[in-house]
Scaffold this motif. Structure first.
Motif, PDB file in Angstrom:
ATOM      1  N   ASP A 191      70.178  53.728 -59.612  1.00 27.17           N
ATOM      2  CA  ASP A 191      71.287  52.865 -60.012  1.00 27.17           C
ATOM      3  C   ASP A 191      72.501  53.717 -60.389  1.00 27.17           C
ATOM      4  O   ASP A 191      72.374  54.746 -61.065  1.00 27.17           O
ATOM      5  N   ALA A 192      73.668  53.282 -59.946  1.00 27.15           N
ATOM      6  CA  ALA A 192      74.884  54.066 -60.199  1.00 27.15           C
ATOM      7  C   ALA A 192      76.107  53.190 -60.033  1.00 27.15           C
ATOM      8  O   ALA A 192      76.064  52.128 -59.400  1.00 27.15           O
ATOM      9  N   ASP A 193      77.196  53.619 -60.624  1.00 27.44           N
ATOM     10  CA  ASP A 193      78.503  52.984 -60.451  1.00 27.44           C
ATOM     11  C   ASP A 193      79.495  54.130 -60.275  1.00 27.44           C
ATOM     12  O   ASP A 193      79.894  54.782 -61.236  1.00 27.44           O
ATOM     13  N   LEU A 194      79.877  54.390 -59.030  1.00 22.96           N
ATOM     14  CA  LEU A 194      80.650  55.581 -58.701  1.00 22.96           C
ATOM     15  C   LEU A 194      81.958  55.221 -58.007  1.00 22.96           C
ATOM     16  O   LEU A 194      82.035  54.239 -57.269  1.00 22.96           O
ATOM     17  N   PHE A 195      82.988  56.033 -58.248  1.00 19.67           N
ATOM     18  CA  PHE A 195      84.245  55.921 -57.519  1.00 19.67           C
ATOM     19  C   PHE A 195      84.364  57.178 -56.661  1.00 19.67           C
ATOM     20  O   PHE A 195      84.624  58.262 -57.168  1.00 19.67           O
ATOM     21  N   VAL A 196      84.112  56.993 -55.371  1.00 24.97           N
ATOM     22  CA  VAL A 196      83.904  58.121 -54.472  1.00 24.97           C
ATOM     23  C   VAL A 196      85.151  58.352 -53.617  1.00 24.97           C
ATOM     24  O   VAL A 196      85.608  57.440 -52.930  1.00 24.97           O
ATOM     25  N   PRO A 197      85.713  59.557 -53.631  1.00 27.50           N
ATOM     26  CA  PRO A 197      86.859  59.850 -52.765  1.00 27.50           C
ATOM     27  C   PRO A 197      86.463  59.792 -51.295  1.00 27.50           C
ATOM     28  O   PRO A 197      85.441  60.343 -50.896  1.00 27.50           O
ATOM     29  N   THR A 198      87.259  59.094 -50.511  1.00 27.41           N
ATOM     30  CA  THR A 198      87.036  59.033 -49.069  1.00 27.41           C
ATOM     31  C   THR A 198      87.875  60.105 -48.376  1.00 27.41           C
ATOM     32  O   THR A 198      88.512  60.924 -49.034  1.00 27.41           O
ATOM     33  N   ALA A 199      87.881  60.054 -47.062  1.00 26.51           N
ATOM     34  CA  ALA A 199      88.678  61.012 -46.291  1.00 26.51           C
ATOM     35  C   ALA A 199      90.104  60.531 -46.068  1.00 26.51           C
ATOM     36  O   ALA A 199      90.889  61.190 -45.373  1.00 26.51           O
ATOM     37  N   LEU A 200      90.462  59.394 -46.655  1.00 24.53           N
ATOM     38  CA  LEU A 200      91.800  58.836 -46.465  1.00 24.53           C
ATOM     39  C   LEU A 200      92.762  59.412 -47.494  1.00 24.53           C
ATOM     40  O   LEU A 200      92.724  59.057 -48.674  1.00 24.53           O
ATOM     41  N   ALA A 201      93.627  60.293 -47.050  1.00 36.38           N
ATOM     42  CA  ALA A 201      94.627  60.892 -47.932  1.00 36.38           C
ATOM     43  C   ALA A 201      95.740  59.886 -48.205  1.00 36.38           C
ATOM     44  O   ALA A 201      96.075  59.060 -47.359  1.00 36.38           O
ATOM     45  N   ASP A 202      96.314  59.956 -49.408  1.00 41.21           N
ATOM     46  CA  ASP A 202      97.389  59.047 -49.781  1.00 41.21           C
ATOM     47  C   ASP A 202      98.322  59.747 -50.755  1.00 41.21           C
ATOM     48  O   ASP A 202      97.890  60.223 -51.808  1.00 41.21           O
ATOM     49  N   ALA A 203      99.600  59.782 -50.409  1.00 45.25           N
ATOM     50  CA  ALA A 203     100.596  60.460 -51.248  1.00 45.25           C
ATOM     51  C   ALA A 203     100.769  59.791 -52.604  1.00 45.25           C
ATOM     52  O   ALA A 203     101.330  60.387 -53.521  1.00 45.25           O
ATOM     53  N   ASN A 204     100.285  58.549 -52.741  1.00 49.98           N
ATOM     54  CA  ASN A 204     100.392  57.856 -54.022  1.00 49.98           C
ATOM     55  C   ASN A 204      99.404  58.389 -55.056  1.00 49.98           C
ATOM     56  O   ASN A 204      99.444  57.988 -56.217  1.00 49.98           O
ATOM     57  N   LEU A 205      98.502  59.273 -54.637  1.00 49.37           N
ATOM     58  CA  LEU A 205      97.463  59.763 -55.533  1.00 49.37           C
ATOM     59  C   LEU A 205      97.466  61.287 -55.617  1.00 49.37           C
ATOM     60  O   LEU A 205      96.427  61.931 -55.617  1.00 49.37           O
ATOM     61  N   THR A 206      98.661  61.863 -55.695  1.00 41.06           N
ATOM     62  CA  THR A 206      98.753  63.326 -55.673  1.00 41.06           C
ATOM     63  C   THR A 206      99.427  63.910 -56.913  1.00 41.06           C
ATOM     64  O   THR A 206      99.817  65.072 -56.912  1.00 41.06           O
ATOM     65  N   VAL A 207      99.565  63.127 -57.964  1.00 41.96           N
ATOM     66  CA  VAL A 207     100.186  63.643 -59.187  1.00 41.96           C
ATOM     67  C   VAL A 207      99.256  64.642 -59.860  1.00 41.96           C
ATOM     68  O   VAL A 207      99.609  65.791 -60.101  1.00 41.96           O
ATOM     69  N   SER A 208      98.046  64.205 -60.175  1.00 40.68           N
ATOM     70  CA  SER A 208      97.076  65.098 -60.798  1.00 40.68           C
ATOM     71  C   SER A 208      95.712  65.016 -60.134  1.00 40.68           C
ATOM     72  O   SER A 208      94.815  65.780 -60.461  1.00 40.68           O
ATOM     73  N   GLY A 209      95.548  64.092 -59.209  1.00 41.58           N
ATOM     74  CA  GLY A 209      94.262  63.909 -58.549  1.00 41.58           C
ATOM     75  C   GLY A 209      94.165  64.664 -57.253  1.00 41.58           C
ATOM     76  O   GLY A 209      94.989  65.524 -56.931  1.00 41.58           O
ATOM     77  N   ASP A 210      93.134  64.331 -56.479  1.00 43.00           N
ATOM     78  CA  ASP A 210      92.904  65.049 -55.235  1.00 43.00           C
ATOM     79  C   ASP A 210      93.621  64.415 -54.052  1.00 43.00           C
ATOM     80  O   ASP A 210      93.567  64.935 -52.942  1.00 43.00           O
ATOM     81  N   GLY A 211      94.282  63.294 -54.269  1.00 40.77           N
ATOM     82  CA  GLY A 211      95.102  62.708 -53.224  1.00 40.77           C
ATOM     83  C   GLY A 211      94.360  61.876 -52.206  1.00 40.77           C
ATOM     84  O   GLY A 211      94.853  61.664 -51.094  1.00 40.77           O
ATOM     85  N   TYR A 212      93.187  61.368 -52.549  1.00 40.35           N
ATOM     86  CA  TYR A 212      92.409  60.572 -51.604  1.00 40.35           C
ATOM     87  C   TYR A 212      92.043  59.224 -52.203  1.00 40.35           C
ATOM     88  O   TYR A 212      91.715  59.109 -53.386  1.00 40.35           O
ATOM     89  N   GLN A 213      92.096  58.184 -51.345  1.00 44.27           N
ATOM     90  CA  GLN A 213      91.691  56.857 -51.793  1.00 44.27           C
ATOM     91  C   GLN A 213      90.191  56.834 -52.056  1.00 44.27           C
ATOM     92  O   GLN A 213      89.420  57.555 -51.425  1.00 44.27           O
ATOM     93  N   VAL A 214      89.785  55.994 -53.003  1.00 44.89           N
ATOM     94  CA  VAL A 214      88.379  55.923 -53.369  1.00 44.89           C
ATOM     95  C   VAL A 214      87.768  54.600 -52.937  1.00 44.89           C
ATOM     96  O   VAL A 214      88.473  53.618 -52.686  1.00 44.89           O
ATOM     97  N   VAL A 215      86.453  54.583 -52.848  1.00 39.46           N
ATOM     98  CA  VAL A 215      85.685  53.355 -52.683  1.00 39.46           C
ATOM     99  C   VAL A 215      84.695  53.310 -53.846  1.00 39.46           C
ATOM    100  O   VAL A 215      84.177  54.342 -54.278  1.00 39.46           O
ATOM    101  N   ASN A 216      84.481  52.125 -54.395  1.00 35.47           N
ATOM    102  CA  ASN A 216      83.578  51.955 -55.526  1.00 35.47           C
ATOM    103  C   ASN A 216      82.177  51.629 -55.001  1.00 35.47           C
ATOM    104  O   ASN A 216      81.968  50.607 -54.351  1.00 35.47           O
ATOM    105  N   VAL A 217      81.228  52.504 -55.272  1.00 44.18           N
ATOM    106  CA  VAL A 217      79.851  52.333 -54.835  1.00 44.18           C
ATOM    107  C   VAL A 217      79.012  51.893 -56.031  1.00 44.18           C
ATOM    108  O   VAL A 217      78.896  52.622 -57.013  1.00 44.18           O
TER     109      VAL A 217
END
Length: 392
Positions: free
Chosen positions: A105-131
């Motif tokens: 059992d888990a609740d994770l927010f996993v970075p995908t391979a989809l890069a997005d400039a809206n997420l590059t301030v302090s993060g890794d710059g990739y959209q996430v999917v919630n698993v």
């Protein structure tokens, strides 16, 4: 979120020996026939991403069935003839690394391979999917437009895992598009009225979005207290609903039992607190805290949590803006950035120094005896206090 050796573990014990593969993930995808997924497989064949996926060391692919594709809105289906759109959607279905197993059992927010400039301030710059893994079942939460997806089958390859899903994962879209799709129409209308439609341009944010009912209650309380906010005061009020940094529910739950005072785009802090009944948020002017009623609505610039009460700024902040008839711009609503801001969420301890408060200060809202049940009367009292300072 990458677990070394997990492919072997998944192959041998979790997905079953019958599903274990001796071929790479692309070959396994092409050869998969149990559930018809030929549409996405065909689209992937013409994508330049295929060679990258084939050579990846560890990768997770979510592959929708043909029935899942058929459920897409006609407007989305029409765009699948555009290779750029196809590559964007496929990138959101690919996760670099093996991030979960169906038995745990888990609740994770996993970075995908989809890069997005809206997420590059302090993060890794990739959209996430919630698993979300619960009782052996896997559900994926993604963009708001297409509903959650369920994993219905899994195949292990030599360099990754394929999960067959019953719904196409659509990448998160802007705050205003998501709010409209989620039925938060009053929020959208208020942002337009406050000339803050450019909120979509903000990067890496957490937004506490009041429901339509919450806005209606607040408007009624304003009218009852004979309070009228000017443009700058309205903008500051909306601004305290926006926190710099991305905080998913899994981050917020780590707070218990510590209350966090955190900076916002409204010029002063709000307080976030967790207890056994839920997650609560309060502005300095709230007599009763707002409760998060829907968490983790993903947007392309971060995340939205829906709350049942409008957050209120302090009377000091509203007083300072009482003579400002020109309003503010998003760039003028400078956030107060606390030390904990960043992709990695640091949980403060009771003895640790609190994040730096803004010059206007903030205080936790009182907890009501009935689980902080929001009532119109409590809001009227709050606005009456504001009215006493501004207009009497």
């Amino acid at each position: 979120m990458k677990f070394s050796g997990l492919i072997a573990l998944a192959s041998a014990a979790l997905f079953g020996a019958a599903n274990a593969q001796t071929t790479d993930i692309v070959s396994a995808l092409v050869g998969y026939t149990k559930n018809n997924a030929s549409i996405i497989t065909g689209l992937a064949a013409s994508s330049p991403l295929l060679s990258t996926i084939k050579s990846a060391k560890n990768i997770t692919l979510f592959i929708p069935t043909n029935d899942a594709v058929a459920k897409l809105p006609a407007s989305v289906l029409a765009q699948l003839s555009d290779q750029t759109v196809v590559d964007t959607v496929l990138s959101y279905h690919a996760v670099p690394g093996i991030s979960f197993v169906p038995s745990a059992d888990a609740d994770l927010f996993v970075p995908t391979a989809l890069a997005d400039a809206n997420l590059t301030v302090s993060g890794d710059g990739y959209q996430v999917v919630n698993v979300v893994v619960s009782g052996g079942k896997v559900v994926l939460n993604h963009g708001v437009a297409n509903g959650p997806a369920k994993v219905i089958d899994s195949v292990v390859a030599t360099n990754g895992v394929i999960h067959i899903v019953d719904t196409v994962l659509l990448p998160p879209v802007s705050v205003s598009q998501t709010a409209t799709a989620a039925g938060l129409t009053t929020l959208v209308d208020t942002l337009v009225s406050a000339k803050l439609a450019s909120i979509d341009s903000l990067k890496e944010v957490t937004i506490f979005a009041p429901t339509n009912a919450a806005f209606n209650t607040t408007l009624a309380a304003l009218k009852s207290a004979n309070v009228s906010l000017n443009l700058a005061q309205l903008q500051a009020t909306l601004g305290i609903h926006v926190v710099p940094g991305v905080y998913h529910s899994t981050d917020l739950l780590k707070l218990a039992p510590v209350a966090l005072s955190i900076g916002t785009y409204g010029g002063e802090n709000i307080t976030i607190e967790v207890d056994t009944t839920g997650v609560y948020v309060a502005g300095a002017g709230n007599s009763v805290a707002a409760r998060v009623v829907t968490a983790d609505v993903l947007v392309n610039s971060g995340v939205v949590h829906v709350i049942d009460t409008v957050l209120l700024p302090s009377t000091k902040l509203l007083t300072s803006l009482a003579s400002n008839t020109d309003g503010l711009t998003v760039s003028q609503l400078n956030p107060v950035t606390p030390a904990v801001l960043g992709k990695t969420f640091t949980v403060p301890t009771p003895s640790a120094a609190a994040p730096s408060p803004s010059t206007t200060g903030s205080a936790p809202a009182p907890k009501s005896a009935a689980g902080r049940t929001v009532t119109s009367a409590s809001l009227v009292l709050g606005f009456s206090a504001i009215a006493a300072v501004l207009f009497l």
